[in-house]
Enzyme design. Structure first.
Site, PDB file in Angstrom:
ATOM      1  N   HIS A 286      99.633  51.107 -11.648  1.00 47.73           N
ATOM      2  CA  HIS A 286      98.607  50.920 -12.078  1.00 47.73           C
ATOM      3  C   HIS A 286      98.275  49.666 -13.279  1.00 47.73           C
ATOM      4  CE1 HIS A 286      94.231  49.151 -12.736  1.00 47.73           C
ATOM      5  NE2 HIS A 286      93.277  50.526 -13.375  1.00 47.73           N
TER       6      HIS A 286
ATOM      7  N   TYR B 251      82.892  59.499 -12.158  1.00 46.64           N
ATOM      8  CA  TYR B 251      84.073  58.325 -12.320  1.00 46.64           C
ATOM      9  C   TYR B 251      83.680  57.429 -11.021  1.00 46.64           C
ATOM     10  CZ  TYR B 251      89.057  56.862 -13.045  1.00 46.64           C
ATOM     11  OH  TYR B 251      89.622  55.888 -13.089  1.00 46.64           O
TER      12      TYR B 251
ATOM     13  N   HIS C 270      94.371  60.172 -13.932  1.00 48.21           N
ATOM     14  CA  HIS C 270      92.872  61.033 -15.647  1.00 48.21           C
ATOM     15  C   HIS C 270      92.559  62.656 -14.782  1.00 48.21           C
ATOM     16  CE1 HIS C 270      92.433  57.610 -17.551  1.00 48.21           C
ATOM     17  NE2 HIS C 270      91.833  56.778 -16.475  1.00 48.21           N
TER      18      HIS C 270
HETATM   19 FE1  FEO Z   1      92.014  51.803 -14.349  1.00 51.00          FE
HETATM   20 FE2  FEO Z   1      92.630  54.344 -15.843  1.00 51.00          FE
HETATM   21  O1  FEO Z   1      92.615  52.730 -15.437  1.00 51.00           O
END
Ligand code: FEO
Length: 415
Positions: A99, A211, A244
Site C-alpha cells: 500500500h 478503524y 496497524h
Molecule cells: Fe492507508 Fe495505514 O495507510
C-alpha cells in the site's frame, strides 16, 4: 537477601521481555520490524486516542530476504535499527509494498538507499503508478492476484484488494506459514508493546471497530466481496498481520475479526439510536434530551445522547456504525448551521453510511434555516426521514417539551 533475590527475578523477567520485544519474531524466520507511534492523536480527522503502530515485516527465506512495507518517514532510523537487530539491512533482496499511503511507504527512499536502488519493489499495478508519483523511478515489479514469489522455503502470493482502501492496496500471503499480511485491513490504531490481539483484552476489537467505521465504511461493498473471495479461495489462515495495531494468531480471534468485518460491512444495526447535537443557549440541548427520553421510553431502543465537541466526530461515526437512526440537531446561526454540525456532516457524508434513518431538529429565533439544512443533508446522505423536523422558537416551553417526548416515542416505533 530475600529482597535481592526478588529484585533479580524481576530484572530477569524484564530483560526477557525486552529481548522478546527486540526480537519480535512472529513465526519461523518472520519478524515484525515496525515502530510504535505513541503520540499520534489525529489521523486526518480520526482521533487516535491510543496512538498507533506502523507494522512492517521481515521474512528470511533460504534464498531471498523480503521486507513487507515500511513505516512513516520520521521513524526511518528506528525502523532500520529494528531490522539491524535481526540482519544487516543490506541483505534485504526484495521490498514488497502492499500500500502506497505514506504511513507505510514513507521510509522507502531510506530503505532503497541502504539496500541498493536496483533492488526490486513488488507492488500492484496501481502501486507502481502511485509509488512513482511519490518517490520516482525504482525497479518496480508489478504483480497481480495469484502471482507468486518463491524465496526459498517460503512461497509468497499476492491478492489485489483495490479500494481497501486505496486503488493500490494488496495483500501478501505466505503459503507455508499460512500468514496473511493484510495491509490496512483488520488494523487498529493502538500503540502497545504487545504484538497480538490475545495479549491485551478487547482492544483489538473495540479499536478495530473504530478503524472500520472511519476508514473502511465507505468501502463496505468491496470488503464483502473480498471476504467472499477469500472463502472461495479456501485460504488457510493461521495468522493475520495488519499494518496497524495487533496481529491475530488465535483461531477464535481470527474468526471473530473476520465475522465482525462481515457484520460491519453489511452495516447490520442494533436496536440503537443516536441523538447528536450542538447548542448555543441549551435550547437545542433540552430538545435533544426530550427526544432521547421519548425514544428510551419505548423500552425497545437503546439511545445515546452525544454533544458534538464533547464527543469526537470519529467516535460518533463508530457509534453510528451499528445504529438504526441519527437524530441530528442544532440551532440556526447566521442563516446556517453551527460549525461543529457542518464538520460532522461533511465527515459523515464522505463515509456514506447505508440503511440509516434520520430526523432533524433545532431551536431558532427568527429565520430557522438550520433544521432544513440538516434535513436536506440527511436526505442527500440517503437517510430515510422518519419524522417531521422538530422546531422550537427560542426556548422549549412545557407544551413543546411534552411534544418532543411524544415525537421521541413515535421515532422509536419507526425503528
Ligand atoms: Fe492507508 Fe495505514 O495507510
Amino acid at each position: 537477601m530475600v529482597k535481592k533475590t526478588h529484585e533479580k527475578t524481576v530484572c530477569t523477567k524484564i530483560s526477557n521481555r525486552e529481548e522478546e520485544m527486540d526480537n519480535n519474531q512472529i513465526a519461523e524466520n518472520i519478524y515484525q520490524v515496525g515502530v510504535i507511534d505513541w503520540n499520534i492523536r489525529d489521523f486526518h480527522g480520526y482521533s487516535t486516542d491510543y496512538g498507533s503502530t506502523y507494522n512492517a515485516f521481515l521474512i528470511i527465506g533460504k534464498e531471498k530476504t523480503v521486507l513487507i512495507d515500511t513505516v512513516k518517514a520520521r521513524f526511518s532510523k528506528e525502523f532500520i535499527d529494528n531490522i539491524s537487530k535481526i540482519i544487516d539491512p543490506k541483505k534485504i533482496d526484495i521490498l514488497i509494498s502492499n500500500h502506497t499511503e505514506m504511513d507505510h511507504s514513507g521510509s522507502i527512499p531510506r530503505i532503497m538507499h541502504l539496500i541498493g536502488k536496483d533492488k526490486p519493489i513488488y507492488c500492484s499495478p496501481a502501486g507502481e503508478r502511485n509509488l512513482k508519483a511519490h518517490f520516482g523511478n525504482y525497479n518496480y515489479k508489478v504483480v497481480k492476484s495469484n502471482d507468486t514469489l518463491d524465496i526459498g522455503g517460503k512461497t509468497l502470493s499476492f491478492l489485489e484488494t483495490k479500494m481497501l482502501h486505496w486503488p493500490d492496496s494488496m495483500f501478501t500471503y505466505i503459503k507455508e506459514d499460512q500468514i496473511l499480511f493484510s495491509s490496512d485491513a483488520f488494523g487498529q490504531h493502538y500503540a502497545s508493546f504487545k504484538l497480538f490481539s490475545d495479549e491485551e483484552g478487547h482492544a483489538a476489537f473495540t479499536q478495530g471497530k473504530k478503524y472500520f467505521a472511519n476508514i473502511l465504511l465507505l468501502f463496505s461493498k468491496q470488503v464483502l466481496k473480498l471476504l467472499e473471495k477469500i472463502k472461495e479461495m479456501d485460504l488457510k489462515i493461521k495468522m493475520i498481520c495488519p499494518d496497524h495495531g495487533f496481529l491475530f494468531r488465535k483461531e477464535k480471534d481470527i474468526n471473530k475479526i473476520v465475522s465482525l468485518y462481515e457484520k460491519w460491512s453489511r452495516q447490520e444495526s442494533l436496536n440503537k439510536a443516536l441523538v447528536v447535537y450542538d447548542t448555543m443557549w441549551h435550547s437545542t440541548e433540552k430538545m435533544a434530551k426530550e427526544i432521547a427520553k421519548g425514544i428510551a421510553a419505548s423500552g425497545k431502543i437503546n439511545v445515546k445522547l452525544l454533544k458534538l465537541g464533547e464527543h469526537h466526530r470519529s467516535d460518533i461515526i463508530t457509534e453510528l456504525l451499528d445504529s438504526k437512526a441519527l437524530i441530528l440537531g442544532c440551532p440556526t446561526l447566521n442563516n446556517g448551521i453551527l460549525p461543529k454540525v457542518a464538520d460532522f456532516l461533511t465527515y459523515m457524508k464522505g463515509l456514506k453510511p447505508k440503511g440509516k434513518k434520520g430526523v432533524a431538529f433545532g431551536s431558532y429565533g427568527w429565520s430557522g434555516e438550520s433544521i432544513k439544512i440538516i434535513e436536506e443533508s440527511l436526505k442527500e446522505a440517503n437517510f430515510e426521514i422518519v419524522s417531521e423536523p422538530q422546531k422550537v422558537l427560542f426556548v422549549p416551553d412545557k407544551q413543546s417539551i411534552k411534544a418532543l417526548f411524544e415525537t421521541g416515542k413515535k421515532i422509536a416505533e419507526k425503528l
